[in-house]
Design an enzyme around this catalytic site. Structure first.
Site, PDB file in Angstrom:
ATOM      1  N   GLY A 184       0.794  -1.242   0.000  1.00  0.00           N
ATOM      2  CA  GLY A 184       0.000   0.000   0.000  1.00  0.00           C
ATOM      3  C   GLY A 184       0.821   1.284   0.000  1.00  0.00           C
ATOM      4  CB  VAL A 217      -2.110  19.235   0.881  1.00  0.00           C
ATOM      5  CG1 VAL A 217      -3.276  18.332   1.130  1.00  0.00           C
ATOM      6  CG2 VAL A 217      -2.286  19.969  -0.426  1.00  0.00           C
ATOM      7  CD  GLU A 221       3.532  28.863   2.912  1.00  0.00           C
ATOM      8  OE1 GLU A 221       3.403  27.671   3.264  1.00  0.00           O
ATOM      9  OE2 GLU A 221       4.234  29.231   1.948  1.00  0.00           O
ATOM     10  N   GLY A 270       6.929  20.050   1.606  1.00  0.00           N
ATOM     11  CA  GLY A 270       6.976  19.382   0.301  1.00  0.00           C
ATOM     12  C   GLY A 270       7.594  17.998   0.377  1.00  0.00           C
ATOM     13  CG  HIS A 278     -34.390  20.393  -2.908  1.00  0.00           C
ATOM     14  ND1 HIS A 278     -33.521  21.402  -2.587  1.00  0.00           N
ATOM     15  CD2 HIS A 278     -35.404  20.439  -1.991  1.00  0.00           C
ATOM     16  CE1 HIS A 278     -34.003  22.062  -1.525  1.00  0.00           C
ATOM     17  NE2 HIS A 278     -35.136  21.489  -1.154  1.00  0.00           N
TER      18      HIS A 278
HETATM   19  P1  NAI Z   1       3.305  21.591  -0.398  1.00  0.00           P
HETATM   20  O1  NAI Z   1       4.270  21.766  -1.492  1.00  0.00           O
HETATM   21  O2  NAI Z   1       1.853  21.421  -0.696  1.00  0.00           O
HETATM   22  O3  NAI Z   1       3.422  22.832   0.619  1.00  0.00           O
HETATM   23  C1  NAI Z   1       4.643  23.184   1.225  1.00  0.00           C
HETATM   24  C2  NAI Z   1       4.570  24.610   1.750  1.00  0.00           C
HETATM   25  O4  NAI Z   1       5.731  24.850   2.535  1.00  0.00           O
HETATM   26  C3  NAI Z   1       4.551  25.658   0.649  1.00  0.00           C
HETATM   27  O5  NAI Z   1       3.445  26.503   0.838  1.00  0.00           O
HETATM   28  C4  NAI Z   1       5.897  26.382   0.816  1.00  0.00           C
HETATM   29  O6  NAI Z   1       5.819  27.748   0.472  1.00  0.00           O
HETATM   30  C5  NAI Z   1       6.171  26.199   2.310  1.00  0.00           C
HETATM   31  N1  NAI Z   1       7.588  26.309   2.697  1.00  0.00           N
HETATM   32  C6  NAI Z   1       8.645  25.709   2.092  1.00  0.00           C
HETATM   33  N2  NAI Z   1       9.812  26.049   2.722  1.00  0.00           N
HETATM   34  C7  NAI Z   1       9.477  26.862   3.750  1.00  0.00           C
HETATM   35  C8  NAI Z   1      10.216  27.528   4.765  1.00  0.00           C
HETATM   36  N3  NAI Z   1      11.563  27.425   4.878  1.00  0.00           N
HETATM   37  N4  NAI Z   1       9.549  28.317   5.652  1.00  0.00           N
HETATM   38  C9  NAI Z   1       8.204  28.450   5.577  1.00  0.00           C
HETATM   39  N5  NAI Z   1       7.448  27.824   4.640  1.00  0.00           N
HETATM   40  C10 NAI Z   1       8.074  27.037   3.732  1.00  0.00           C
HETATM   41  O7  NAI Z   1       3.869  20.352   0.446  1.00  0.00           O
HETATM   42  P2  NAI Z   1       3.217  19.354   1.502  1.00  0.00           P
HETATM   43  O8  NAI Z   1       2.030  19.943   2.176  1.00  0.00           O
HETATM   44  O9  NAI Z   1       4.374  18.927   2.344  1.00  0.00           O
HETATM   45  O10 NAI Z   1       2.718  18.138   0.616  1.00  0.00           O
HETATM   46  C11 NAI Z   1       3.642  17.369  -0.144  1.00  0.00           C
HETATM   47  C12 NAI Z   1       2.980  16.697  -1.309  1.00  0.00           C
HETATM   48  O11 NAI Z   1       2.074  15.707  -0.877  1.00  0.00           O
HETATM   49  C13 NAI Z   1       2.211  17.677  -2.161  1.00  0.00           C
HETATM   50  O12 NAI Z   1       2.511  17.423  -3.505  1.00  0.00           O
HETATM   51  C14 NAI Z   1       0.777  17.347  -1.870  1.00  0.00           C
HETATM   52  O13 NAI Z   1      -0.057  17.583  -2.985  1.00  0.00           O
HETATM   53  C15 NAI Z   1       0.817  15.873  -1.504  1.00  0.00           C
HETATM   54  N6  NAI Z   1      -0.263  15.542  -0.583  1.00  0.00           N
HETATM   55  C16 NAI Z   1      -1.540  15.564  -1.025  1.00  0.00           C
HETATM   56  C17 NAI Z   1      -2.584  15.315  -0.170  1.00  0.00           C
HETATM   57  C18 NAI Z   1      -3.975  15.388  -0.683  1.00  0.00           C
HETATM   58  O14 NAI Z   1      -4.160  15.348  -1.895  1.00  0.00           O
HETATM   59  N7  NAI Z   1      -4.989  15.505   0.162  1.00  0.00           N
HETATM   60  C19 NAI Z   1      -2.367  15.031   1.248  1.00  0.00           C
HETATM   61  C20 NAI Z   1      -0.992  15.069   1.607  1.00  0.00           C
HETATM   62  C21 NAI Z   1       0.008  15.303   0.714  1.00  0.00           C
END
Ligand code: NAI
Length: 462
Positions: free
Chosen positions: A39, A179, A199, A268, A441
């Site tokens: 998984g 996310v 952020e 990320g 509805h």
């Molecule tokens: P993300 O790329 O979505 O967000 C990371 C955030 O961290 C960004 O807004 C960035 O500006 C900020 N950041 C980076 N360096 C920083 C710093 N030094 N200081 C302050 N802020 C900083 O990454 P995330 O949330 O870790 O997710 C990783 C991946 O996993 C993404 O591609 C996401 O789409 C995927 N994911 C998707 C989910 C869903 O579809 N529900 C759930 C969990 C993950």
């Protein structure tokens, strides 16, 4: 030793779905997985466990905030964190066992261990070399590191550690308003932690529709999350029980330090292909370390394909699944296809956020003329009945043709509602097509129809 048509490396949603489709298409298939359970990240330490915790804490939030309003009186539930984690582990177990059952049902061999590729046509696991005509790399991604931040998965955690904290922290600092940060930040805020999200950018969820970003942040603030925007985290100094997060405000000024019991690093993820031996094989990588593929997921080495988080594109389980099915079809001599223009993205907070297609800003930047149909959930009877009137449906359509180009929803059931638009976009639907479709509805989906009506002569309930 058995020789295979396909060996798939990695059993996440990309890998195991691909294995099933390969088997269905008559290919002799094996899957290699080094974890104890199948998984991948999604089922073991990602999507599924986080959804269990989001569900449990949503129930808690409902009990604390909405039960008495509905005449449900009595003591609100208290949190037994270890029981909540057992529930989450049970959900993981049911899913991973389910995948194992599917492998057996489809006569797919599970080769246990970590794979490397000594040469095209060979996969090495432990001391054994397995022969195969094709290899699909579906090895996924891992959290990316942040300079000056050392993860111990106890005090300074990634999403993996955040799903298994020993106790609910009093103060949690989340680095990154993407996310992962917002989903897990929500979980702990509902459990009573004081959650501060730091952020770098000026908006949450980079790349998302601006209206949604603003509304989303406002709603999360109402739920108790604090945001420090425009702040670049410089480092974390941690002891065994506490941490100090240092950040530099983008607008200038001195470095600021904030205290935390737990720091979640959610800045990320990066593609994971360590140990596969890609260098020696001469597999081309992109500048960002992803495996480079052509439009049919083939790498530059014949017989080796790659899909999911380890290649370009959004790191989403369902994108990997689609690629997994499509690459199986390609290997079987059919025409595998993925429409990258219609891949939904969902954030599973309450309310949910869901998007598909292009954003208003991106289209306008391209010089496209678009019209917007927006409908607030406040005007939706069902949403009001369940205390979820916050949020909206926003449809972005071409001015001339009325064709749907994108959609963003923040509100109840957004993650399910978005699929009406996904199907519509696949069929080249116009807003009028949605507007002319009878919607039951009272349902949340009436809000989607109202947004479509708003693209024409006007929504009824606004
Ligand atoms: P993300 O790329 O979505 O967000 C990371 C955030 O961290 C960004 O807004 C960035 O500006 C900020 N950041 C980076 N360096 C920083 C710093 N030094 N200081 C302050 N802020 C900083 O990454 P995330 O949330 O870790 O997710 C990783 C991946 O996993 C993404 O591609 C996401 O789409 C995927 N994911 C998707 C989910 C869903 O579809 N529900 C759930 C969990 C993950």
């Amino acid at each position: 030793m058995a020789s295979y048509d396909v060996i798939i490396i990695g059993s996440g949603p990309g890998g195991y779905v691909s294995a099933i489709r390969c088997a269905q298409l008559g290919l002799k298939t094996a899957i290699v997985e080094g974890r104890d359970t199948l998984g991948g990240t999604c089922l073991n330490v990602g999507c599924i466990p986080s959804k269990a915790l989001l569900h449990a804490t949503h129930m808690l939030h409902e009990a604390e905030h909405n039960f008495t309003k509905m005449g449900l009186k009595g003591k609100s539930p208290s949190v037994d964190w270890s029981q909540m984690k057992s529930y989450k582990d049970d959900v993981i177990g049911q899913n991973t066992v389910g995948v194992e059952f599917l492998m057996k049902k489809n006569k797919i061999d599970w080769i246990k261990g970590w794979a490397s590729i000594p040469a095209a046509g060979q996969v090495k696991v432990g001391d054994e070399i397995h022969q195969t005509k094709n290899i699909v790399i579906a090895s996924g991604s891992v959290p990316s590191s942040l300079p000056g931040v050392e993860v111990d998965e106890k005090v300074v955690v990634t999403s993996t550690g955040a799903l298994d904290l020993l106790k609910v922290p009093k103060k949690m600092v989340v680095i990154g308003a993407g996310v992962i940060g917002l989903e897990l930040g929500s979980v702990y805020a509902r459990l009573g932690s004081e959650v501060t999200v730091v952020e770098y950018l000026d908006a949450v969820c980079p790349g998302m529709d601006k209206d949604v970003q603003r509304t989303f942040k406002r709603i999360l603030e109402k739920q108790g999350l604090k945001f420090i925007m425009g702040a670049a985290v410089q480092g974390v100094d941690a002891s065994k029980t506490k941490a100090k997060v240092r950040y530099q405000p983008k607008k200038g000024g001195d470095e600021v330090v904030i205290d935390a019991d737990v720091v979640l690093v959610a800045t990320g993820r990066k593609p994971y292909s360590d140990g596969l031996g890609l260098d020696a094989l001469g597999v081309t990588l992109t500048k960002r370390g992803q495996i480079a593929t052509d439009a049919k997921w083939a790498t530059n080495v014949p017989g080796i394909y790659a899909i999911g988080d380890v290649i370009e594109g959004p790191m989403l389980a369902h994108k990997a699944e689609d690629e997994g099915m499509a690459v199986a079809e390609v290997i079987a001599g059919k025409h595998g296809h993925v429409n990258y223009g219609v891949i939904p993205g969902v954030v599973y907070t309450t309310p949910e956020v869901a998007t598909v297609g292009a954003t208003e800003d991106a289209l306008k930047a391209e010089g496209r003329k678009v019209k917007i149909g927006k409908f607030m959930f406040m005007g939706n009877g069902r949403a009001k009945a369940v205390h979820q009137g916050d949020g909206f449906v926003k449809l972005i359509v071409d001015v001339e043709s009325d064709r749907i180009l994108g959609c963003a929803i923040i509100g109840p059931g957004a993650g399910d509602l978005i699929h009406e638009i996904c199907v519509g976009m696949e069929f080249g639907a116009s807003a009028e097509d949605i507007a002319l479709t009878c919607h039951a509805h009272p349902t949340f989906s009436e809000a989607v129809r109202e947004a479509a009506l708003a693209c024409g002569d006007g929504a009824i309930h606004s």
